[in-house]
Write an enzyme that holds these catalytic residues in place. Structure first.
Site, PDB file in Angstrom:
ATOM      1  N   ARG A   1     -11.763   8.078  -2.846  1.00 56.94           N
ATOM      2  CA  ARG A   1     -12.150   9.403  -2.791  1.00 56.94           C
ATOM      3  C   ARG A   1     -13.732   9.565  -2.505  1.00 56.94           C
ATOM      4  O   ARG A   1     -13.964  10.007  -1.477  1.00 56.94           O
ATOM      5  CB  ARG A   1     -11.619  10.105  -3.768  1.00 56.94           C
ATOM      6  CG  ARG A   1     -11.541  11.618  -3.552  1.00 56.94           C
ATOM      7  CD  ARG A   1     -11.043  12.441  -4.617  1.00 56.94           C
ATOM      8  NE  ARG A   1      -9.815  12.024  -5.150  1.00 56.94           N
ATOM      9  CZ  ARG A   1      -9.358  12.319  -6.224  1.00 56.94           C
ATOM     10  NH1 ARG A   1      -9.919  13.088  -7.240  1.00 56.94           N
ATOM     11  NH2 ARG A   1      -8.043  11.871  -6.691  1.00 56.94           N
TER      12      ARG A   1
ATOM     13  N   LYS B   1      -9.225   4.968   5.780  1.00 59.11           N
ATOM     14  CA  LYS B   1      -8.014   4.631   5.315  1.00 59.11           C
ATOM     15  C   LYS B   1      -8.170   3.569   4.243  1.00 59.11           C
ATOM     16  O   LYS B   1      -8.911   2.493   4.428  1.00 59.11           O
ATOM     17  CB  LYS B   1      -7.118   4.371   6.370  1.00 59.11           C
ATOM     18  CG  LYS B   1      -6.595   5.316   7.426  1.00 59.11           C
ATOM     19  CD  LYS B   1      -5.524   4.846   8.315  1.00 59.11           C
ATOM     20  CE  LYS B   1      -4.879   5.951   9.070  1.00 59.11           C
ATOM     21  NZ  LYS B   1      -4.116   5.344  10.061  1.00 59.11           N
ATOM     22  N   GLY B   2      -7.669   3.599   3.171  1.00 64.51           N
ATOM     23  CA  GLY B   2      -7.530   2.821   2.016  1.00 64.51           C
ATOM     24  C   GLY B   2      -8.745   2.804   1.333  1.00 64.51           C
ATOM     25  O   GLY B   2      -8.820   1.934   0.326  1.00 64.51           O
TER      26      GLY B   2
ATOM     27  N   GLU C   1       0.137  -3.396   4.548  1.00 63.48           N
ATOM     28  CA  GLU C   1      -0.966  -2.287   4.727  1.00 63.48           C
ATOM     29  C   GLU C   1      -0.865  -1.714   6.118  1.00 63.48           C
ATOM     30  O   GLU C   1      -0.504  -2.110   7.274  1.00 63.48           O
ATOM     31  CB  GLU C   1      -2.262  -2.948   4.755  1.00 63.48           C
ATOM     32  CG  GLU C   1      -2.971  -3.213   3.288  1.00 63.48           C
ATOM     33  CD  GLU C   1      -3.467  -1.668   2.780  1.00 63.48           C
ATOM     34  OE1 GLU C   1      -3.534  -0.712   3.822  1.00 63.48           O
ATOM     35  OE2 GLU C   1      -4.080  -1.472   1.676  1.00 63.48           O
ATOM     36  N   ASP C   2      -1.902  -0.298   6.009  1.00 59.83           N
ATOM     37  CA  ASP C   2      -2.064   0.311   7.517  1.00 59.83           C
ATOM     38  C   ASP C   2      -3.280   0.382   7.623  1.00 59.83           C
ATOM     39  O   ASP C   2      -3.740   1.179   8.608  1.00 59.83           O
ATOM     40  CB  ASP C   2      -1.238   1.631   7.443  1.00 59.83           C
ATOM     41  CG  ASP C   2      -1.864   2.566   6.399  1.00 59.83           C
ATOM     42  OD1 ASP C   2      -2.316   2.199   5.465  1.00 59.83           O
ATOM     43  OD2 ASP C   2      -2.020   3.710   7.003  1.00 59.83           O
TER      44      ASP C   2
ATOM     45  N   ASP D   1       0.668  -1.105   0.027  1.00 58.56           N
ATOM     46  CA  ASP D   1       0.004  -0.102   0.018  1.00 58.56           C
ATOM     47  C   ASP D   1       0.977   1.303   0.011  1.00 58.56           C
ATOM     48  O   ASP D   1       2.013   1.244   0.320  1.00 58.56           O
ATOM     49  CB  ASP D   1      -0.866   0.035   1.449  1.00 58.56           C
ATOM     50  CG  ASP D   1      -1.566   1.316   1.431  1.00 58.56           C
ATOM     51  OD1 ASP D   1      -2.278   1.686   0.462  1.00 58.56           O
ATOM     52  OD2 ASP D   1      -1.605   1.710   2.624  1.00 58.56           O
ATOM     53  N   LEU D   2       0.257   2.276  -0.228  1.00 61.44           N
ATOM     54  CA  LEU D   2       1.396   3.494  -0.366  1.00 61.44           C
ATOM     55  C   LEU D   2       1.094   4.277   1.166  1.00 61.44           C
ATOM     56  O   LEU D   2       2.010   4.401   1.842  1.00 61.44           O
ATOM     57  CB  LEU D   2       1.057   4.447  -1.695  1.00 61.44           C
ATOM     58  CG  LEU D   2       1.573   5.641  -1.700  1.00 61.44           C
ATOM     59  CD1 LEU D   2       3.015   5.662  -1.803  1.00 61.44           C
ATOM     60  CD2 LEU D   2       0.942   6.507  -2.743  1.00 61.44           C
ATOM     61  N   ASP D   3      -0.082   5.015   0.960  1.00 60.65           N
ATOM     62  CA  ASP D   3      -0.413   5.989   2.176  1.00 60.65           C
ATOM     63  C   ASP D   3      -0.157   5.445   3.436  1.00 60.65           C
ATOM     64  O   ASP D   3      -1.100   4.290   3.881  1.00 60.65           O
ATOM     65  CB  ASP D   3      -1.892   6.547   1.958  1.00 60.65           C
ATOM     66  CG  ASP D   3      -2.001   7.378   0.628  1.00 60.65           C
ATOM     67  OD1 ASP D   3      -1.097   8.187   0.285  1.00 60.65           O
ATOM     68  OD2 ASP D   3      -2.800   7.091  -0.334  1.00 60.65           O
TER      69      ASP D   3
ATOM     70  N   SER E   1      -2.303   0.747  -4.321  1.00 61.72           N
ATOM     71  CA  SER E   1      -2.905   1.948  -3.683  1.00 61.72           C
ATOM     72  C   SER E   1      -4.311   2.371  -4.415  1.00 61.72           C
ATOM     73  O   SER E   1      -4.066   2.243  -5.510  1.00 61.72           O
ATOM     74  CB  SER E   1      -1.954   3.070  -3.968  1.00 61.72           C
ATOM     75  OG  SER E   1      -2.507   4.247  -3.566  1.00 61.72           O
ATOM     76  N   ALA E   2      -5.281   2.741  -3.570  1.00 59.18           N
ATOM     77  CA  ALA E   2      -6.381   3.124  -4.146  1.00 59.18           C
ATOM     78  C   ALA E   2      -6.375   4.651  -4.516  1.00 59.18           C
ATOM     79  O   ALA E   2      -7.537   5.194  -5.108  1.00 59.18           O
ATOM     80  CB  ALA E   2      -7.444   3.195  -3.093  1.00 59.18           C
ATOM     81  N   SER E   3      -5.245   5.284  -4.404  1.00 52.19           N
ATOM     82  CA  SER E   3      -5.021   6.813  -4.719  1.00 52.19           C
ATOM     83  C   SER E   3      -4.579   6.870  -5.994  1.00 52.19           C
ATOM     84  O   SER E   3      -3.547   6.348  -6.898  1.00 52.19           O
ATOM     85  CB  SER E   3      -4.105   7.379  -3.902  1.00 52.19           C
ATOM     86  OG  SER E   3      -3.899   8.612  -4.147  1.00 52.19           O
TER      87      SER E   3
ATOM     88  N   ASN F   1      -3.381   9.747  -6.892  1.00 54.07           N
ATOM     89  CA  ASN F   1      -2.163  10.284  -6.810  1.00 54.07           C
ATOM     90  C   ASN F   1      -0.845   9.710  -6.730  1.00 54.07           C
ATOM     91  O   ASN F   1       0.148  10.149  -6.470  1.00 54.07           O
ATOM     92  CB  ASN F   1      -2.376  11.538  -5.711  1.00 54.07           C
ATOM     93  CG  ASN F   1      -3.500  12.642  -5.851  1.00 54.07           C
ATOM     94  OD1 ASN F   1      -3.129  13.306  -7.006  1.00 54.07           O
ATOM     95  ND2 ASN F   1      -4.590  12.588  -5.107  1.00 54.07           N
TER      96      ASN F   1
ATOM     97  N   THR G   1       1.476   9.763   4.064  1.00 51.12           N
ATOM     98  CA  THR G   1       0.624  10.858   3.032  1.00 51.12           C
ATOM     99  C   THR G   1      -0.945  10.538   3.706  1.00 51.12           C
ATOM    100  O   THR G   1      -1.767  11.394   3.437  1.00 51.12           O
ATOM    101  CB  THR G   1       0.789  10.390   1.769  1.00 51.12           C
ATOM    102  OG1 THR G   1       0.859   9.388   1.561  1.00 51.12           O
ATOM    103  CG2 THR G   1       1.642  11.466   0.820  1.00 51.12           C
TER     104      THR G   1
ATOM    105  N   LYS H   1     -10.551  -1.543  -2.101  1.00 55.62           N
ATOM    106  CA  LYS H   1     -10.326  -2.386  -0.601  1.00 55.62           C
ATOM    107  C   LYS H   1     -11.663  -2.301   0.091  1.00 55.62           C
ATOM    108  O   LYS H   1     -12.365  -1.199   0.236  1.00 55.62           O
ATOM    109  CB  LYS H   1      -9.430  -1.710  -0.215  1.00 55.62           C
ATOM    110  CG  LYS H   1      -7.986  -2.158  -0.677  1.00 55.62           C
ATOM    111  CD  LYS H   1      -6.602  -1.031  -0.031  1.00 55.62           C
ATOM    112  CE  LYS H   1      -5.637  -0.989  -1.048  1.00 55.62           C
ATOM    113  NZ  LYS H   1      -4.601  -0.282  -0.477  1.00 55.62           N
TER     114      LYS H   1
END
Ligand code: G6P
Ligand code: MG
Length: 218
Positions: free
Chosen positions: A47, A43-44, A167-168, A7-9, A112-114, A116, A15, A143
């Site tokens: 948007r 989280k995850g 993941e976080d 995962d990213l964020d 990542s779901a982002s 960005n 972020t 997710k």
């Protein structure tokens, strides 16, 4: 273990905090009681789904057009924040883990779901480590659905059972587990209840730890 899917964020960089601050600013403007505890649910999550969760804190009704406008407003603020991201914003131990994985021939993907995410990887100067970055615009179910992690594994050409996911977010851990992968959670035991392995900080993530935990999985 043939691949690690990140995962990213909140895992590669913090972020997750910027997402929170940008949503908080919108919620304050709308007079909605949004806080850190409620933010865990976001989280995850994509948007538009995040926006729905925030609007559910009040009673006001919005048209689709107004919702897109609110989501854009949050995203513009978020984009301002991430412009300042530099390689110094990589979370502890992440760059050395990416190096170790590469040297060991373990494949690396981003789930990542982002929208960005590619921009942030570039700002962090870690794009070259990734063998694949899942294009979230191609994903139908976010997710906790396993689709994003399964797509990552398929694009890398590895079996889910040979993958470790990091993941976080609660929704992310569920996504990894239902994909049939080994789930590593970064956070507190309370937040990461369903993870196979929990670390308090990314600094604990090493090739040895991931490999041996995956090898000894139940
Ligand atoms: C990640 C984050 C979420 C965020 C989502 C969409 O999953 O954890 O907090 O809402 O991406 O991000 P985006 O940058 O596309 O709004
Ligand atoms: Mg995250």
């Amino acid at each position: 273990m043939k691949a690690v899917i990140f995962d990213l964020d909140g895992v590669i960089t913090d972020t997750a905090e910027y997402h929170y601050l940008a949503w908080k600013s919108l919620a304050d403007e709308l007079g909605l009681p949004f806080d850190k505890e409620y933010n865990e649910k976001l989280k995850g999550v994509s948007r538009m789904e995040s926006l729905e969760l925030i609007l559910a804190l009040g009673n006001a009704q919005y048209t689709d057009e107004q919702k897109y406008q609110l989501a854009d407003q949050k995203n513009e603020l978020y984009k301002e924040m991430i412009k300042k991201v530099t390689p110094a914003d990589l979370l502890p131990g992440i760059e050395s883990l990416l190096k170790e994985l590469k040297e060991a021939g373990i494949l690396i993907a981003l789930a990542s779901a982002s929208k960005n995410a590619p921009f942030i990887l570039d700002r962090l100067e870690v794009t070259p480590y990734f063998d694949h970055v899942v294009d979230v615009t191609q994903i139908k179910n976010g997710k906790p659905d396993p689709e994003i992690f399964l797509t990552g594994a398929a694009k890398l050409g590895v079996l889910p059972s040979d993958c470790v996911g990091v993941e976080d977010a609660e929704a992310g851990i569920e996504s990894i587990r239902s994909a049939g992968m080994y789930a590593v959670g970064v956070g507190t035991p309370a937040q990461m209840q369903k993870a196979d392995l929990i670390v308090a900080s990314t600094s604990e993530l090493t090739l040895d730890l991931l490999k041996s935990s995956h090898a000894n999985r139940a």
